[in-house]
Design a protein around this motif. Structure first.
Motif, short mmCIF file in Angstrom:
data_model
loop_
_atom_site.label_atom_id
_atom_site.label_comp_id
_atom_site.label_asym_id
_atom_site.label_seq_id
_atom_site.Cartn_x
_atom_site.Cartn_y
_atom_site.Cartn_z
N ILE A 58 0.87 -1.18 0.00
CA ILE A 58 0.00 0.00 0.00
C ILE A 58 0.90 1.22 0.00
CG2 ILE A 58 -1.83 1.24 1.21
CD1 ILE A 58 -2.55 -1.42 2.57
N ALA A 59 0.65 2.17 -0.89
CA ALA A 59 1.58 3.30 -1.02
C ALA A 59 0.83 4.59 -1.34
CB ALA A 59 2.60 3.01 -2.13
N GLN A 60 1.48 5.68 -0.98
CA GLN A 60 1.00 7.01 -1.35
C GLN A 60 2.19 7.87 -1.73
OE1 GLN A 60 -0.39 9.70 1.74
NE2 GLN A 60 -1.87 10.64 0.37
N SER A 61 2.12 8.49 -2.89
CA SER A 61 3.12 9.48 -3.29
C SER A 61 2.41 10.81 -3.44
CB SER A 61 3.78 9.08 -4.62
OG SER A 61 2.82 9.02 -5.66
N ASP A 62 3.05 11.85 -2.94
CA ASP A 62 2.41 13.17 -2.87
C ASP A 62 3.45 14.23 -3.22
OD1 ASP A 62 0.95 15.41 -2.32
OD2 ASP A 62 0.41 14.87 -0.28
N SER A 63 3.15 15.03 -4.23
CA SER A 63 4.04 16.11 -4.64
C SER A 63 3.27 17.43 -4.55
CB SER A 63 4.53 15.89 -6.07
OG SER A 63 5.40 16.93 -6.47
N ALA A 64 3.86 18.39 -3.86
CA ALA A 64 3.24 19.70 -3.71
C ALA A 64 4.22 20.77 -4.19
CB ALA A 64 2.87 19.96 -2.25
N LEU A 65 3.74 21.66 -5.05
CA LEU A 65 4.56 22.77 -5.54
C LEU A 65 3.75 24.05 -5.44
CD1 LEU A 65 7.12 23.88 -6.92
CD2 LEU A 65 5.96 23.50 -9.11
N ASP A 66 4.27 24.99 -4.66
CA ASP A 66 3.65 26.30 -4.52
C ASP A 66 4.62 27.36 -5.01
OD1 ASP A 66 1.61 24.91 -3.24
OD2 ASP A 66 2.39 25.35 -1.23
N THR A 67 4.10 28.33 -5.74
CA THR A 67 4.93 29.46 -6.17
C THR A 67 4.24 30.75 -5.74
OG1 THR A 67 3.90 29.67 -8.36
CG2 THR A 67 5.76 28.14 -8.16
N PHE A 68 5.04 31.72 -5.31
CA PHE A 68 4.51 32.97 -4.79
C PHE A 68 5.24 34.14 -5.43
CE2 PHE A 68 4.22 29.69 -1.55
CZ PHE A 68 2.88 29.76 -1.17
N ASP A 69 4.52 34.98 -6.17
CA ASP A 69 5.11 36.22 -6.64
C ASP A 69 5.39 37.12 -5.44
OD1 ASP A 69 4.63 35.08 -9.05
OD2 ASP A 69 3.47 36.75 -9.88
N LEU A 70 6.40 37.98 -5.57
CA LEU A 70 6.79 38.84 -4.46
C LEU A 70 5.97 40.13 -4.47
CD1 LEU A 70 10.66 38.40 -4.64
CD2 LEU A 70 8.97 37.03 -3.38
N ALA A 71 5.59 40.56 -3.29
CA ALA A 71 4.82 41.79 -3.16
C ALA A 71 5.68 43.00 -3.51
CB ALA A 71 4.27 41.92 -1.74
N THR A 72 5.06 44.00 -4.08
CA THR A 72 5.72 45.27 -4.41
C THR A 72 4.83 46.40 -3.91
OG1 THR A 72 4.63 45.49 -6.57
CG2 THR A 72 6.68 44.20 -6.49
#
Length: 643
Positions: free
Chosen positions: A289-303
């Motif tokens: 029994i297996a689980q693979s999980d990939s999370a990618l978050d990107t955040f533009d920088l505030a100006t």
């Protein structure tokens, strides 16, 4: 297959006979089953894995021209096999299928080489038990457990690894602890790497490329009578400011973008395995029994002008169950099983101030059988799969597909020195999911109508001659994937070419020359790196030379030379050929006789300080694309202490 390609090959082989003067002795044999010599199979040696202990997957495969890894930084690394993106292969970690569809500006599966026990590539023809949708083969990573590291007669131990590289002042530290008590064994591992942005071969700093990654592993095992249970948890995280497009230096004249944004990549793989260890030839079951999980978050920088900048969050996960049994039937082994996997891709974010959220799902159930064995002078492997797949689109549209897969491979040992091998497969892949960051408002009822069930066709034919310490090999291959998904269209992706190899072993060392020449096309025409984005790359002709020699007890010298031959673009929309380059890496490794638990290593990568973009990285065929250059010369030192 250009004349310069053949000329470079002949130049390399002209130097080869010098090593014939040495006494032939084979080193590091890898003989697990007859399938280890299967057509198209590429296995990283233990020495190659150890050499990369403080590096990345690019270091594991750097001596194998058929397996190319693009991206100058870890989170941008993407593996290609015969020019085909790993998204078109069945990729697994400790048997857990990976959902590796995320973002074309980052890598897919990030693996810490310090954890690796084995890395195996079935280029093209893969067995039925490698998993669903092995359209262009399979890529299997196996990680270490406490039982792999414990020394005979000991019940506990550990290892400390430290490394420092001059380019970017990159520091790496890893700690591994392992032991067993009665029927229970355990391993804990942690690694941290930090550094500044590196400089390319021209001495120019490549912005936002500094190392900032963490990885960890926990492996538990328990022997319960005739059964063994294993629990594994693996993780990798990179959280830092990166180039806005993480795998590029920029695009001249393209859409205006900030120079950088924050990338947070977090990948986890969890496995629970139960298998019978006391086998009788008929009852050898395994449940995983297996689980693979990939999370990618990107955040533009505030100006000051934009206090609520855009952001993106992506999740790709797969939950799977495999139940199988091995039957030993004379000299043959038969694996029969059932697997089920549910994969999801979810995107949520804010783009130009608008909130967005999309999701696609796929559920697949398959039955499989794979036979392996020998009969006389012939080693064989043959298998069948049948899969039922349901795809669910962004607006709940469903597409049900089903199909069979077949594979067969033979190795004929013509004489003690000569063998011929051949393999073929036809693989069902169902309706493919989009990469998470490619999801959009595909809500019309007919949005997915152009997509069909994907099918991969693979052929490989090879010959190998081995006498004493000399081994020569040649192989031709072809892969065709029909109905491969590109947005909401179905395309045809093809890869064909050949591989040549020559290896000489002698007392205390070896030298191996490998050459690969690969053409990749889309819909029967020459393709650009943009055309095959997330489908493949344009590897062209690549030549590598790997050598290693133990000059005295405990002291080894070695290195790898990579030579990419200039490749003319075959696409109509490109304006630049793929440039050639030559990169040399050398090292010395010492294990003091008085301290057999200590390994010291000094290494110089990119010895001649070449400025280049890896052939597998994006954009080398467009003059307006500023590719992400690889690091220039770097002097590194590593120490490994076992206790």
């Amino acid at each position: 297959m250009s004349k310069p390609s053949l000329a470079a090959l002949l130049l390399g082989t002209a130097l080869y006979p010098v090593s014939l003067l040495a006494q032939p002795v084979l080193l590091d044999p890898i003989v697990l089953t007859s399938e280890e010599d299967a057509p198209g199979r590429i296995t990283a040696s233990q020495a190659q894995i150890d050499d990369a202990r403080t590096g990345t997957l690019e270091d594991v495969f750097r001596a194998e021209p058929s397996v190319t890894v693009g991206g100058g930084i870890a989170i941008a690394e993407r593996v290609f096999v015969n020019g085909i993106d790993e998204q078109q292969l069945a990729v697994s970690v400790d048997g857990a299928p990976q959902n590796n569809r995320m973002f074309h500006h980052t890598g897919t599966n990030i693996i810490d080489p310090g954890l690796l026990k084995a890395a195996r590539v079935d280029a093209g023809v893969a067995p039925a038990d490698a998993g669903f949708a092995a359209l262009a083969g399979s890529l299997a990573y196996e990680t270490k457990s406490a039982l792999d590291l414990l020394e005979p007669g000991r019940d506990y131990g550990g290892q400390v690894t430290t490394g420092l590289a001059s380019n970017g002042d990159t520091a790496t530290g890893a700690l591994t602890l392992y032991g067993r008590q009665g029927p229970v064994d355990a391993l804990a591992y942690g690694r941290r790497a930090t550094g500044d942005a590196y400089k390319d071969g021209d001495g120019t700093t490549v912005p936002r490329t500094g190392a900032d990654m963490s990885s960890h592993a926990l492996k538990l095992g328990a022997q319960m009578g005739d059964w063994r249970a294993e629990l594994g948890v693996l993780g990798f995280k990179d959280d830092a400011l990166r180039p806005y497009r993480a795998n590029l230096g920029g695009v001249i004249g393209g859409r205006p973008t900030p120079e950088s944004r924050r990338y947070v990549l977090d990948q986890q793989t969890r496995t629970l395995t139960l298998r019978r260890t006391a086998t009788d030839g008929l009852l050898d079951p395994e449940i995983r029994i297996a689980q693979s999980d990939s999370a990618l978050d990107t955040f533009d920088l505030a100006t000051p002008d934009n206090t609520a900048p855009d952001f993106n969050t992506g999740r790709a996960d797969t939950v799977s169950v495999v139940v199988q049994n091995r039957f030993q039937l004379g000299e043959a082994e038969l694996v029969v099983g059932l697997d089920n996997a549910r994969s999801r891709g979810r995107y949520a974010g804010q783009f130009r101030g608008a909130a967005l959220a999309f999701r696609e799902d796929r559920t697949n159930t398959g039955v499989f059988a794979q036979a392996r064995g020998s009969h006389g002078t012939v080693d064989y492997s043959a298998g069948l799969r049948y899969d039922q797949s349901r795809f669910t689109g962004v607006a709940g549209q469903t597409i049900d597909t089903e199909g069979g897969s077949v594979n067969a491979a033979l190795t004929w040992n013509v004489t003690d020195a000569l063998r011929v091998n051949a393999g073929a497969s036809s693989v069902f892949g169902g309706t493919q999911m989009a990469s998470v960051y490619e999801l959009d408002d595909f809500s019309a009822p007919d949005d997915y109508d152009a997509l069909g069930a994907t099918r991969g066709q693979n052929r490989v034919l090879g010959v190998e001659w081995s006498q004493g310490g000399t081994t020569l090999g040649a192989e031709v291959f072809r892969t065709r994937i029909g109905n491969v998904r590109k947005g909401l269209t179905a395309r045809t992706l093809e890869s064909e070419g050949f591989r040549l190899s020559a290896r000489q072993d002698w007392a205390g060392g070896f030298a191996a020359l490998r050459y690969s020449d690969t053409d990749v096309t889309l819909d029967g025409r020459g393709a650009s790196s943009f055309d095959v984005r997330e489908l493949g790359t344009i590897p062209g002709a690549m030549l590598t030379l790997e050598a290693r020699h133990e000059v005295m007890a405990g002291l080894s010298l070695g290195g790898v030379v990579q030579h990419a031959i200039r490749e003319r673009t075959g696409a109509s929309d490109t304006d630049s050929d793929w440039p050639g380059y030559t990169v040399v890496d050398v090292y010395a490794e010492y294990e003091p006789a008085a301290y057999d638990n200590l390994t010291l290593r000094a290494e110089v990568t990119n010895l001649f300080d070449r400025a280049y973009v890896d052939r597998a990285s994006y954009g080398g065929d467009f003059s307006e694309v500023v590719g992400q250059r690889e690091p220039g010369r770097s002097i590194a030192a590593t120490a490994v202490l076992r206790f």
